[in-house]
Motif scaffolding. Structure first.
Motif, PDB file in Angstrom:
ATOM      1  N   ASN A   1      -0.785  94.604  48.252  1.00  0.00           N
ATOM      2  CA  ASN A   1      -1.263  93.542  49.134  1.00  0.00           C
ATOM      3  C   ASN A   1      -2.673  93.846  49.626  1.00  0.00           C
ATOM      4  O   ASN A   1      -3.547  92.970  49.639  1.00  0.00           O
ATOM      5  N   ARG A   2      -2.906  95.082  49.986  1.00  0.00           N
ATOM      6  CA  ARG A   2      -4.233  95.484  50.472  1.00  0.00           C
ATOM      7  C   ARG A   2      -5.302  95.325  49.392  1.00  0.00           C
ATOM      8  O   ARG A   2      -6.444  94.937  49.682  1.00  0.00           O
ATOM      9  N   LEU A   3      -4.906  95.568  48.149  1.00  0.00           N
ATOM     10  CA  LEU A   3      -5.852  95.474  47.033  1.00  0.00           C
ATOM     11  C   LEU A   3      -6.112  94.032  46.601  1.00  0.00           C
ATOM     12  O   LEU A   3      -7.044  93.771  45.841  1.00  0.00           O
ATOM     13  N   GLY A   4      -5.289  93.109  47.076  1.00  0.00           N
ATOM     14  CA  GLY A   4      -5.482  91.710  46.711  1.00  0.00           C
ATOM     15  C   GLY A   4      -4.634  91.234  45.549  1.00  0.00           C
ATOM     16  O   GLY A   4      -4.888  90.150  44.999  1.00  0.00           O
ATOM     17  N   VAL A   5      -3.627  92.004  45.176  1.00  0.00           N
ATOM     18  CA  VAL A   5      -2.679  91.541  44.156  1.00  0.00           C
ATOM     19  C   VAL A   5      -1.953  90.318  44.707  1.00  0.00           C
ATOM     20  O   VAL A   5      -1.538  90.306  45.866  1.00  0.00           O
ATOM     21  N   LYS A   6      -1.808  89.287  43.887  1.00  0.00           N
ATOM     22  CA  LYS A   6      -1.190  88.039  44.353  1.00  0.00           C
ATOM     23  C   LYS A   6       0.330  88.089  44.331  1.00  0.00           C
ATOM     24  O   LYS A   6       0.995  87.500  45.191  1.00  0.00           O
ATOM     25  N   ALA A   7       0.900  88.769  43.327  1.00  0.00           N
ATOM     26  CA  ALA A   7       2.352  88.802  43.186  1.00  0.00           C
ATOM     27  C   ALA A   7       2.784  90.151  42.625  1.00  0.00           C
ATOM     28  O   ALA A   7       2.091  90.762  41.806  1.00  0.00           O
ATOM     29  N   MET A   8       3.940  90.591  43.066  1.00  0.00           N
ATOM     30  CA  MET A   8       4.537  91.845  42.599  1.00  0.00           C
ATOM     31  C   MET A   8       6.030  91.592  42.425  1.00  0.00           C
ATOM     32  O   MET A   8       6.723  91.260  43.385  1.00  0.00           O
ATOM     33  N   THR A   9       6.497  91.699  41.188  1.00  0.00           N
ATOM     34  CA  THR A   9       7.922  91.492  40.919  1.00  0.00           C
ATOM     35  C   THR A   9       8.581  92.822  40.589  1.00  0.00           C
ATOM     36  O   THR A   9       8.059  93.592  39.769  1.00  0.00           O
ATOM     37  N   VAL A  10       9.693  93.099  41.230  1.00  0.00           N
ATOM     38  CA  VAL A  10      10.421  94.343  40.986  1.00  0.00           C
ATOM     39  C   VAL A  10      11.799  94.017  40.426  1.00  0.00           C
ATOM     40  O   VAL A  10      12.494  93.124  40.924  1.00  0.00           O
ATOM     41  N   TYR A  11      12.186  94.728  39.373  1.00  0.00           N
ATOM     42  CA  TYR A  11      13.464  94.515  38.693  1.00  0.00           C
ATOM     43  C   TYR A  11      14.530  95.261  39.478  1.00  0.00           C
ATOM     44  O   TYR A  11      14.798  96.431  39.258  1.00  0.00           O
ATOM     45  N   ALA A  12      15.154  94.549  40.412  1.00  0.00           N
ATOM     46  CA  ALA A  12      16.069  95.193  41.350  1.00  0.00           C
ATOM     47  C   ALA A  12      17.487  95.339  40.806  1.00  0.00           C
ATOM     48  O   ALA A  12      18.158  96.344  41.065  1.00  0.00           O
ATOM     49  N   PHE A  13      17.945  94.324  40.055  1.00  0.00           N
ATOM     50  CA  PHE A  13      19.316  94.367  39.533  1.00  0.00           C
ATOM     51  C   PHE A  13      19.390  93.399  38.370  1.00  0.00           C
ATOM     52  O   PHE A  13      19.119  92.211  38.528  1.00  0.00           O
ATOM     53  N   SER A  14      19.739  93.901  37.195  1.00  0.00           N
ATOM     54  CA  SER A  14      19.797  93.059  36.015  1.00  0.00           C
ATOM     55  C   SER A  14      21.187  92.456  35.843  1.00  0.00           C
ATOM     56  O   SER A  14      22.173  92.917  36.443  1.00  0.00           O
ATOM     57  N   THR A  15      21.278  91.441  34.994  1.00  0.00           N
ATOM     58  CA  THR A  15      22.572  90.835  34.709  1.00  0.00           C
ATOM     59  C   THR A  15      23.499  91.837  34.030  1.00  0.00           C
ATOM     60  O   THR A  15      24.724  91.701  34.100  1.00  0.00           O
ATOM     61  N   GLU A  16      22.913  92.859  33.391  1.00  0.00           N
ATOM     62  CA  GLU A  16      23.715  93.878  32.710  1.00  0.00           C
ATOM     63  C   GLU A  16      24.163  95.009  33.640  1.00  0.00           C
ATOM     64  O   GLU A  16      25.042  95.791  33.291  1.00  0.00           O
TER      65      GLU A  16
END
Length: 243
Positions: free
Chosen positions: A54-69
């Motif tokens: 956020n500080r660097l100006g990244v617009k979005a960050m997606t984290v793979y928290a739990f997969s369907t598998e």
């Protein structure tokens, strides 16, 4: 090298960084601790990496928290992971709000226990007007499942006469994805040394740069984020063309 040693071009910060947060269990095993201990530590990494992104100006960050598998994992571990959002948001939501971070998610939250659904929906509601980093949790998510889900929606739209077959373009297909409100992924980082996508954002990663680091997710920090962005900035992105 300290993170300050990676001289970043602030005009070339990736708009969307996606993370496959791998290695929590192995990190814990090295310390003679249960896998759940590693998952708990991994939530701390989400917080510090998100704040720095956020500080660097990244617009979005997606984290793979739990997969369907991931439902195939031991029941005790699955139930522990379902409890992590409550602990995460109780600990860090206030700080994330103060830093203008917006919470969002992709996946099938309806398949999670009610307590998990409630805490995530509350975090989404409380941050919906924030304009900084979009911190998106891929929760009960699978890339193939998402594509099938979108295909069904498009078929239904055609059957109901809302669109014709000729209206189906890449842009239209993209608008039906769970991630429709996020920019394309520029950089995908997978920790722990594994080098595969594991059914993660298959459509969105079409032209992303990939970085596979041996660092386990609980050890991934601001310095590693800077290093990954620096590596990204020193690559030439051609998008199938020539430069």
């Amino acid at each position: 090298m300290d993170k300050e040693d990676y001289q970043l071009d602030m005009n070339n910060i990736p708009a969307h960084i996606a993370f496959i947060m791998d290695g929590n269990g192995r990190w814990a095993k090295k310390r003679m601790m249960p896998r759940t201990f590693g998952h708990n530590e991994g939530t701390k990494t989400i917080r510090k990496v998100a704040l720095e992104a956020n500080r660097l100006g990244v617009k979005a960050m997606t984290v793979y928290a739990f997969s369907t598998e991931n439902f195939a994992r031991p029941e005790e571990e699955v139930q522990f992971i379902f409890k992590l959002p409550k602990k995460f948001f109780e600990s860090y939501l206030k700080e994330l709000i103060e830093n203008n971070v917006q919470i969002c998610m992709i996946g099938h939250l309806d398949k999670a226990p009610k307590a998990t659904r409630d805490i995530i929906n509350s975090a989404i509601e409380q941050t919906k007007n924030n304009t900084g980093l979009k911190l998106c949790f891929a929760f009960i998510y699978g890339g193939r499942d998402e594509i099938v889900h979108s295909t069904k929606q498009i078929v239904q739209d055609v059957q109901e006469g809302k669109i014709s077959i000729n209206d189906i373009t890449e842009d239209y297909f993209n608008s039906t994805l769970m991630s429709a409100n996020l920019p394309d992924v520029d950089l995908m980082i997978r920790t722990s040394g594994e080098q595969r996508l594991s059914n993660f954002m298959l459509w969105q990663l079409a032209y992303a740069e990939f970085i596979f680091t041996p660092v386990y997710w609980p050890d991934f920090d601001e310095k590693e984020l800077h290093k990954s962005i620096w590596l990204y900035q020193n690559r030439e992105r051609r998008y199938g063309g020539l430069k």
